[in-house]
Scaffold this motif. Structure first.
Motif, short mmCIF file in Angstrom:
data_model
loop_
_atom_site.label_atom_id
_atom_site.label_comp_id
_atom_site.label_asym_id
_atom_site.label_seq_id
_atom_site.Cartn_x
_atom_site.Cartn_y
_atom_site.Cartn_z
N PHE A 146 45.53 -14.47 10.06
CA PHE A 146 46.18 -14.41 11.58
C PHE A 146 45.49 -12.55 11.24
O PHE A 146 45.45 -12.14 10.96
CB PHE A 146 47.81 -13.65 11.77
CG PHE A 146 48.20 -15.60 11.53
CD1 PHE A 146 48.27 -16.44 11.74
CD2 PHE A 146 48.94 -15.22 9.77
CE1 PHE A 146 49.06 -17.62 11.42
CE2 PHE A 146 49.02 -16.67 9.65
CZ PHE A 146 49.17 -17.94 10.78
N MET A 147 44.80 -12.51 13.21
CA MET A 147 44.80 -11.45 13.59
C MET A 147 43.92 -11.16 14.98
O MET A 147 44.19 -12.20 15.71
CB MET A 147 42.86 -10.63 12.39
CG MET A 147 42.21 -11.93 12.81
SD MET A 147 40.39 -12.66 12.41
CE MET A 147 41.21 -12.97 10.67
N THR A 148 43.64 -10.12 15.59
CA THR A 148 43.05 -10.03 16.60
C THR A 148 41.67 -9.36 16.74
O THR A 148 41.35 -9.09 16.22
CB THR A 148 44.17 -8.71 17.91
OG1 THR A 148 43.78 -7.92 16.97
CG2 THR A 148 45.69 -9.00 18.14
N LEU A 149 41.85 -9.83 17.89
CA LEU A 149 39.90 -9.77 18.10
C LEU A 149 39.36 -9.60 19.73
O LEU A 149 39.98 -10.64 20.27
CB LEU A 149 38.73 -11.03 17.97
CG LEU A 149 39.56 -12.23 16.75
CD1 LEU A 149 38.67 -13.70 16.80
CD2 LEU A 149 38.85 -10.83 15.69
N LYS A 150 39.30 -8.70 20.05
CA LYS A 150 38.94 -7.83 20.87
C LYS A 150 38.05 -7.60 21.19
O LYS A 150 36.88 -7.14 20.32
CB LYS A 150 39.37 -6.34 21.26
CG LYS A 150 39.61 -5.84 22.99
CD LYS A 150 40.50 -5.09 22.50
CE LYS A 150 40.63 -3.95 24.00
NZ LYS A 150 40.03 -5.04 25.37
N ASN A 151 36.41 -7.77 22.13
CA ASN A 151 35.51 -7.77 22.79
C ASN A 151 35.66 -6.34 23.78
O ASN A 151 36.04 -6.24 24.70
CB ASN A 151 34.95 -8.89 23.72
CG ASN A 151 34.01 -9.00 23.79
OD1 ASN A 151 32.98 -7.52 23.72
ND2 ASN A 151 32.62 -10.05 24.40
N ASN A 152 35.29 -5.10 23.37
CA ASN A 152 34.86 -4.33 23.80
C ASN A 152 33.10 -4.02 24.73
O ASN A 152 33.09 -2.93 25.01
CB ASN A 152 35.02 -3.02 22.42
CG ASN A 152 36.27 -2.76 22.02
OD1 ASN A 152 37.21 -2.76 22.94
ND2 ASN A 152 36.35 -2.65 20.90
N GLY A 153 33.09 -4.82 24.70
CA GLY A 153 31.57 -4.82 25.16
C GLY A 153 31.07 -5.56 26.55
O GLY A 153 32.50 -5.80 26.68
N SER A 154 30.33 -5.99 25.89
CA SER A 154 29.98 -6.22 27.68
C SER A 154 29.13 -8.19 27.70
O SER A 154 29.06 -8.39 28.91
CB SER A 154 28.52 -5.71 28.98
OG SER A 154 27.19 -5.77 28.41
#
Length: 166
Positions: free
Chosen positions: A54-62
């Motif tokens: 388990f984890m979180t995936l966050k897209n900080n890009g465009s």
């Protein structure tokens, strides 16, 4: 008063090697391209069984990215799974084509939702251990994270259902 140059030199030497360290964003977070990977964890599990990541995936890009695969030496295979409701029954299914992470979006891999399925464990997942798992992103490439193994019945407190409060 006498000052020693050793602490200063040691600090400068350590700073010179920072770019060579693994791509870790924080104490228990990692990055792959524009994707921030937060708090990877698992529950204790017996050998020859299955485990979950388990984890979180966050897209900080465009630009969108996609988690397309994962692998771990501790398991025969690793699959990306989700839970689907079929009538009154929740069923686990492999996600074909991976999981998209849209720009600015965060995808939570939690119990009862998306998760990594570690199939055919070669050894037990032991509480307190950290288990390396390599994540493969379509754009961000590969990054190895460590799943922090919690107790078998671990349920994060103070977090939304299935979340992880590390």
């Amino acid at each position: 008063m006498v000052f020693s140059r050793r602490p200063l030199l040691a600090g400068l030497a350590a700073a010179a090697f920072l770019p060579l360290l693994p791509r870790r964003a924080a104490a228990h977070g990692y990055t792959a391209g524009d994707i921030a990977i937060g708090h990877p964890w698992s529950r204790a599990a017996p050998p020859r069984g299955t485990g979950a990541g388990f984890m979180t995936l966050k897209n900080n890009g465009s630009t969108p990215d996609r988690l397309v695969a994962a692998r771990a030496a501790i398991a025969r295979t690793v699959e990306i799974h989700t839970h689907l409701r079929e009538g009154d029954v929740m069923r686990m299914r492999q996600v074909e084509g991976g999981v998209e992470i849209a720009p600015g979006a965060e995808v939570a891999f939690t119990p009862g939702s998306f998760h990594l399925m570690l199939i055919g464990l070669q050894e037990a997942l032991v509480q307190g251990q950290r288990v390396p798992v390599t994540l493969v992103f379509a754009r961000g490439g590969e990054v190895t994270v460590e799943l922090a193994v919690e107790s078998a019945g671990f349920r994060p407190s103070g977090a939304p259902a299935g979340g992880h409060n590390h």
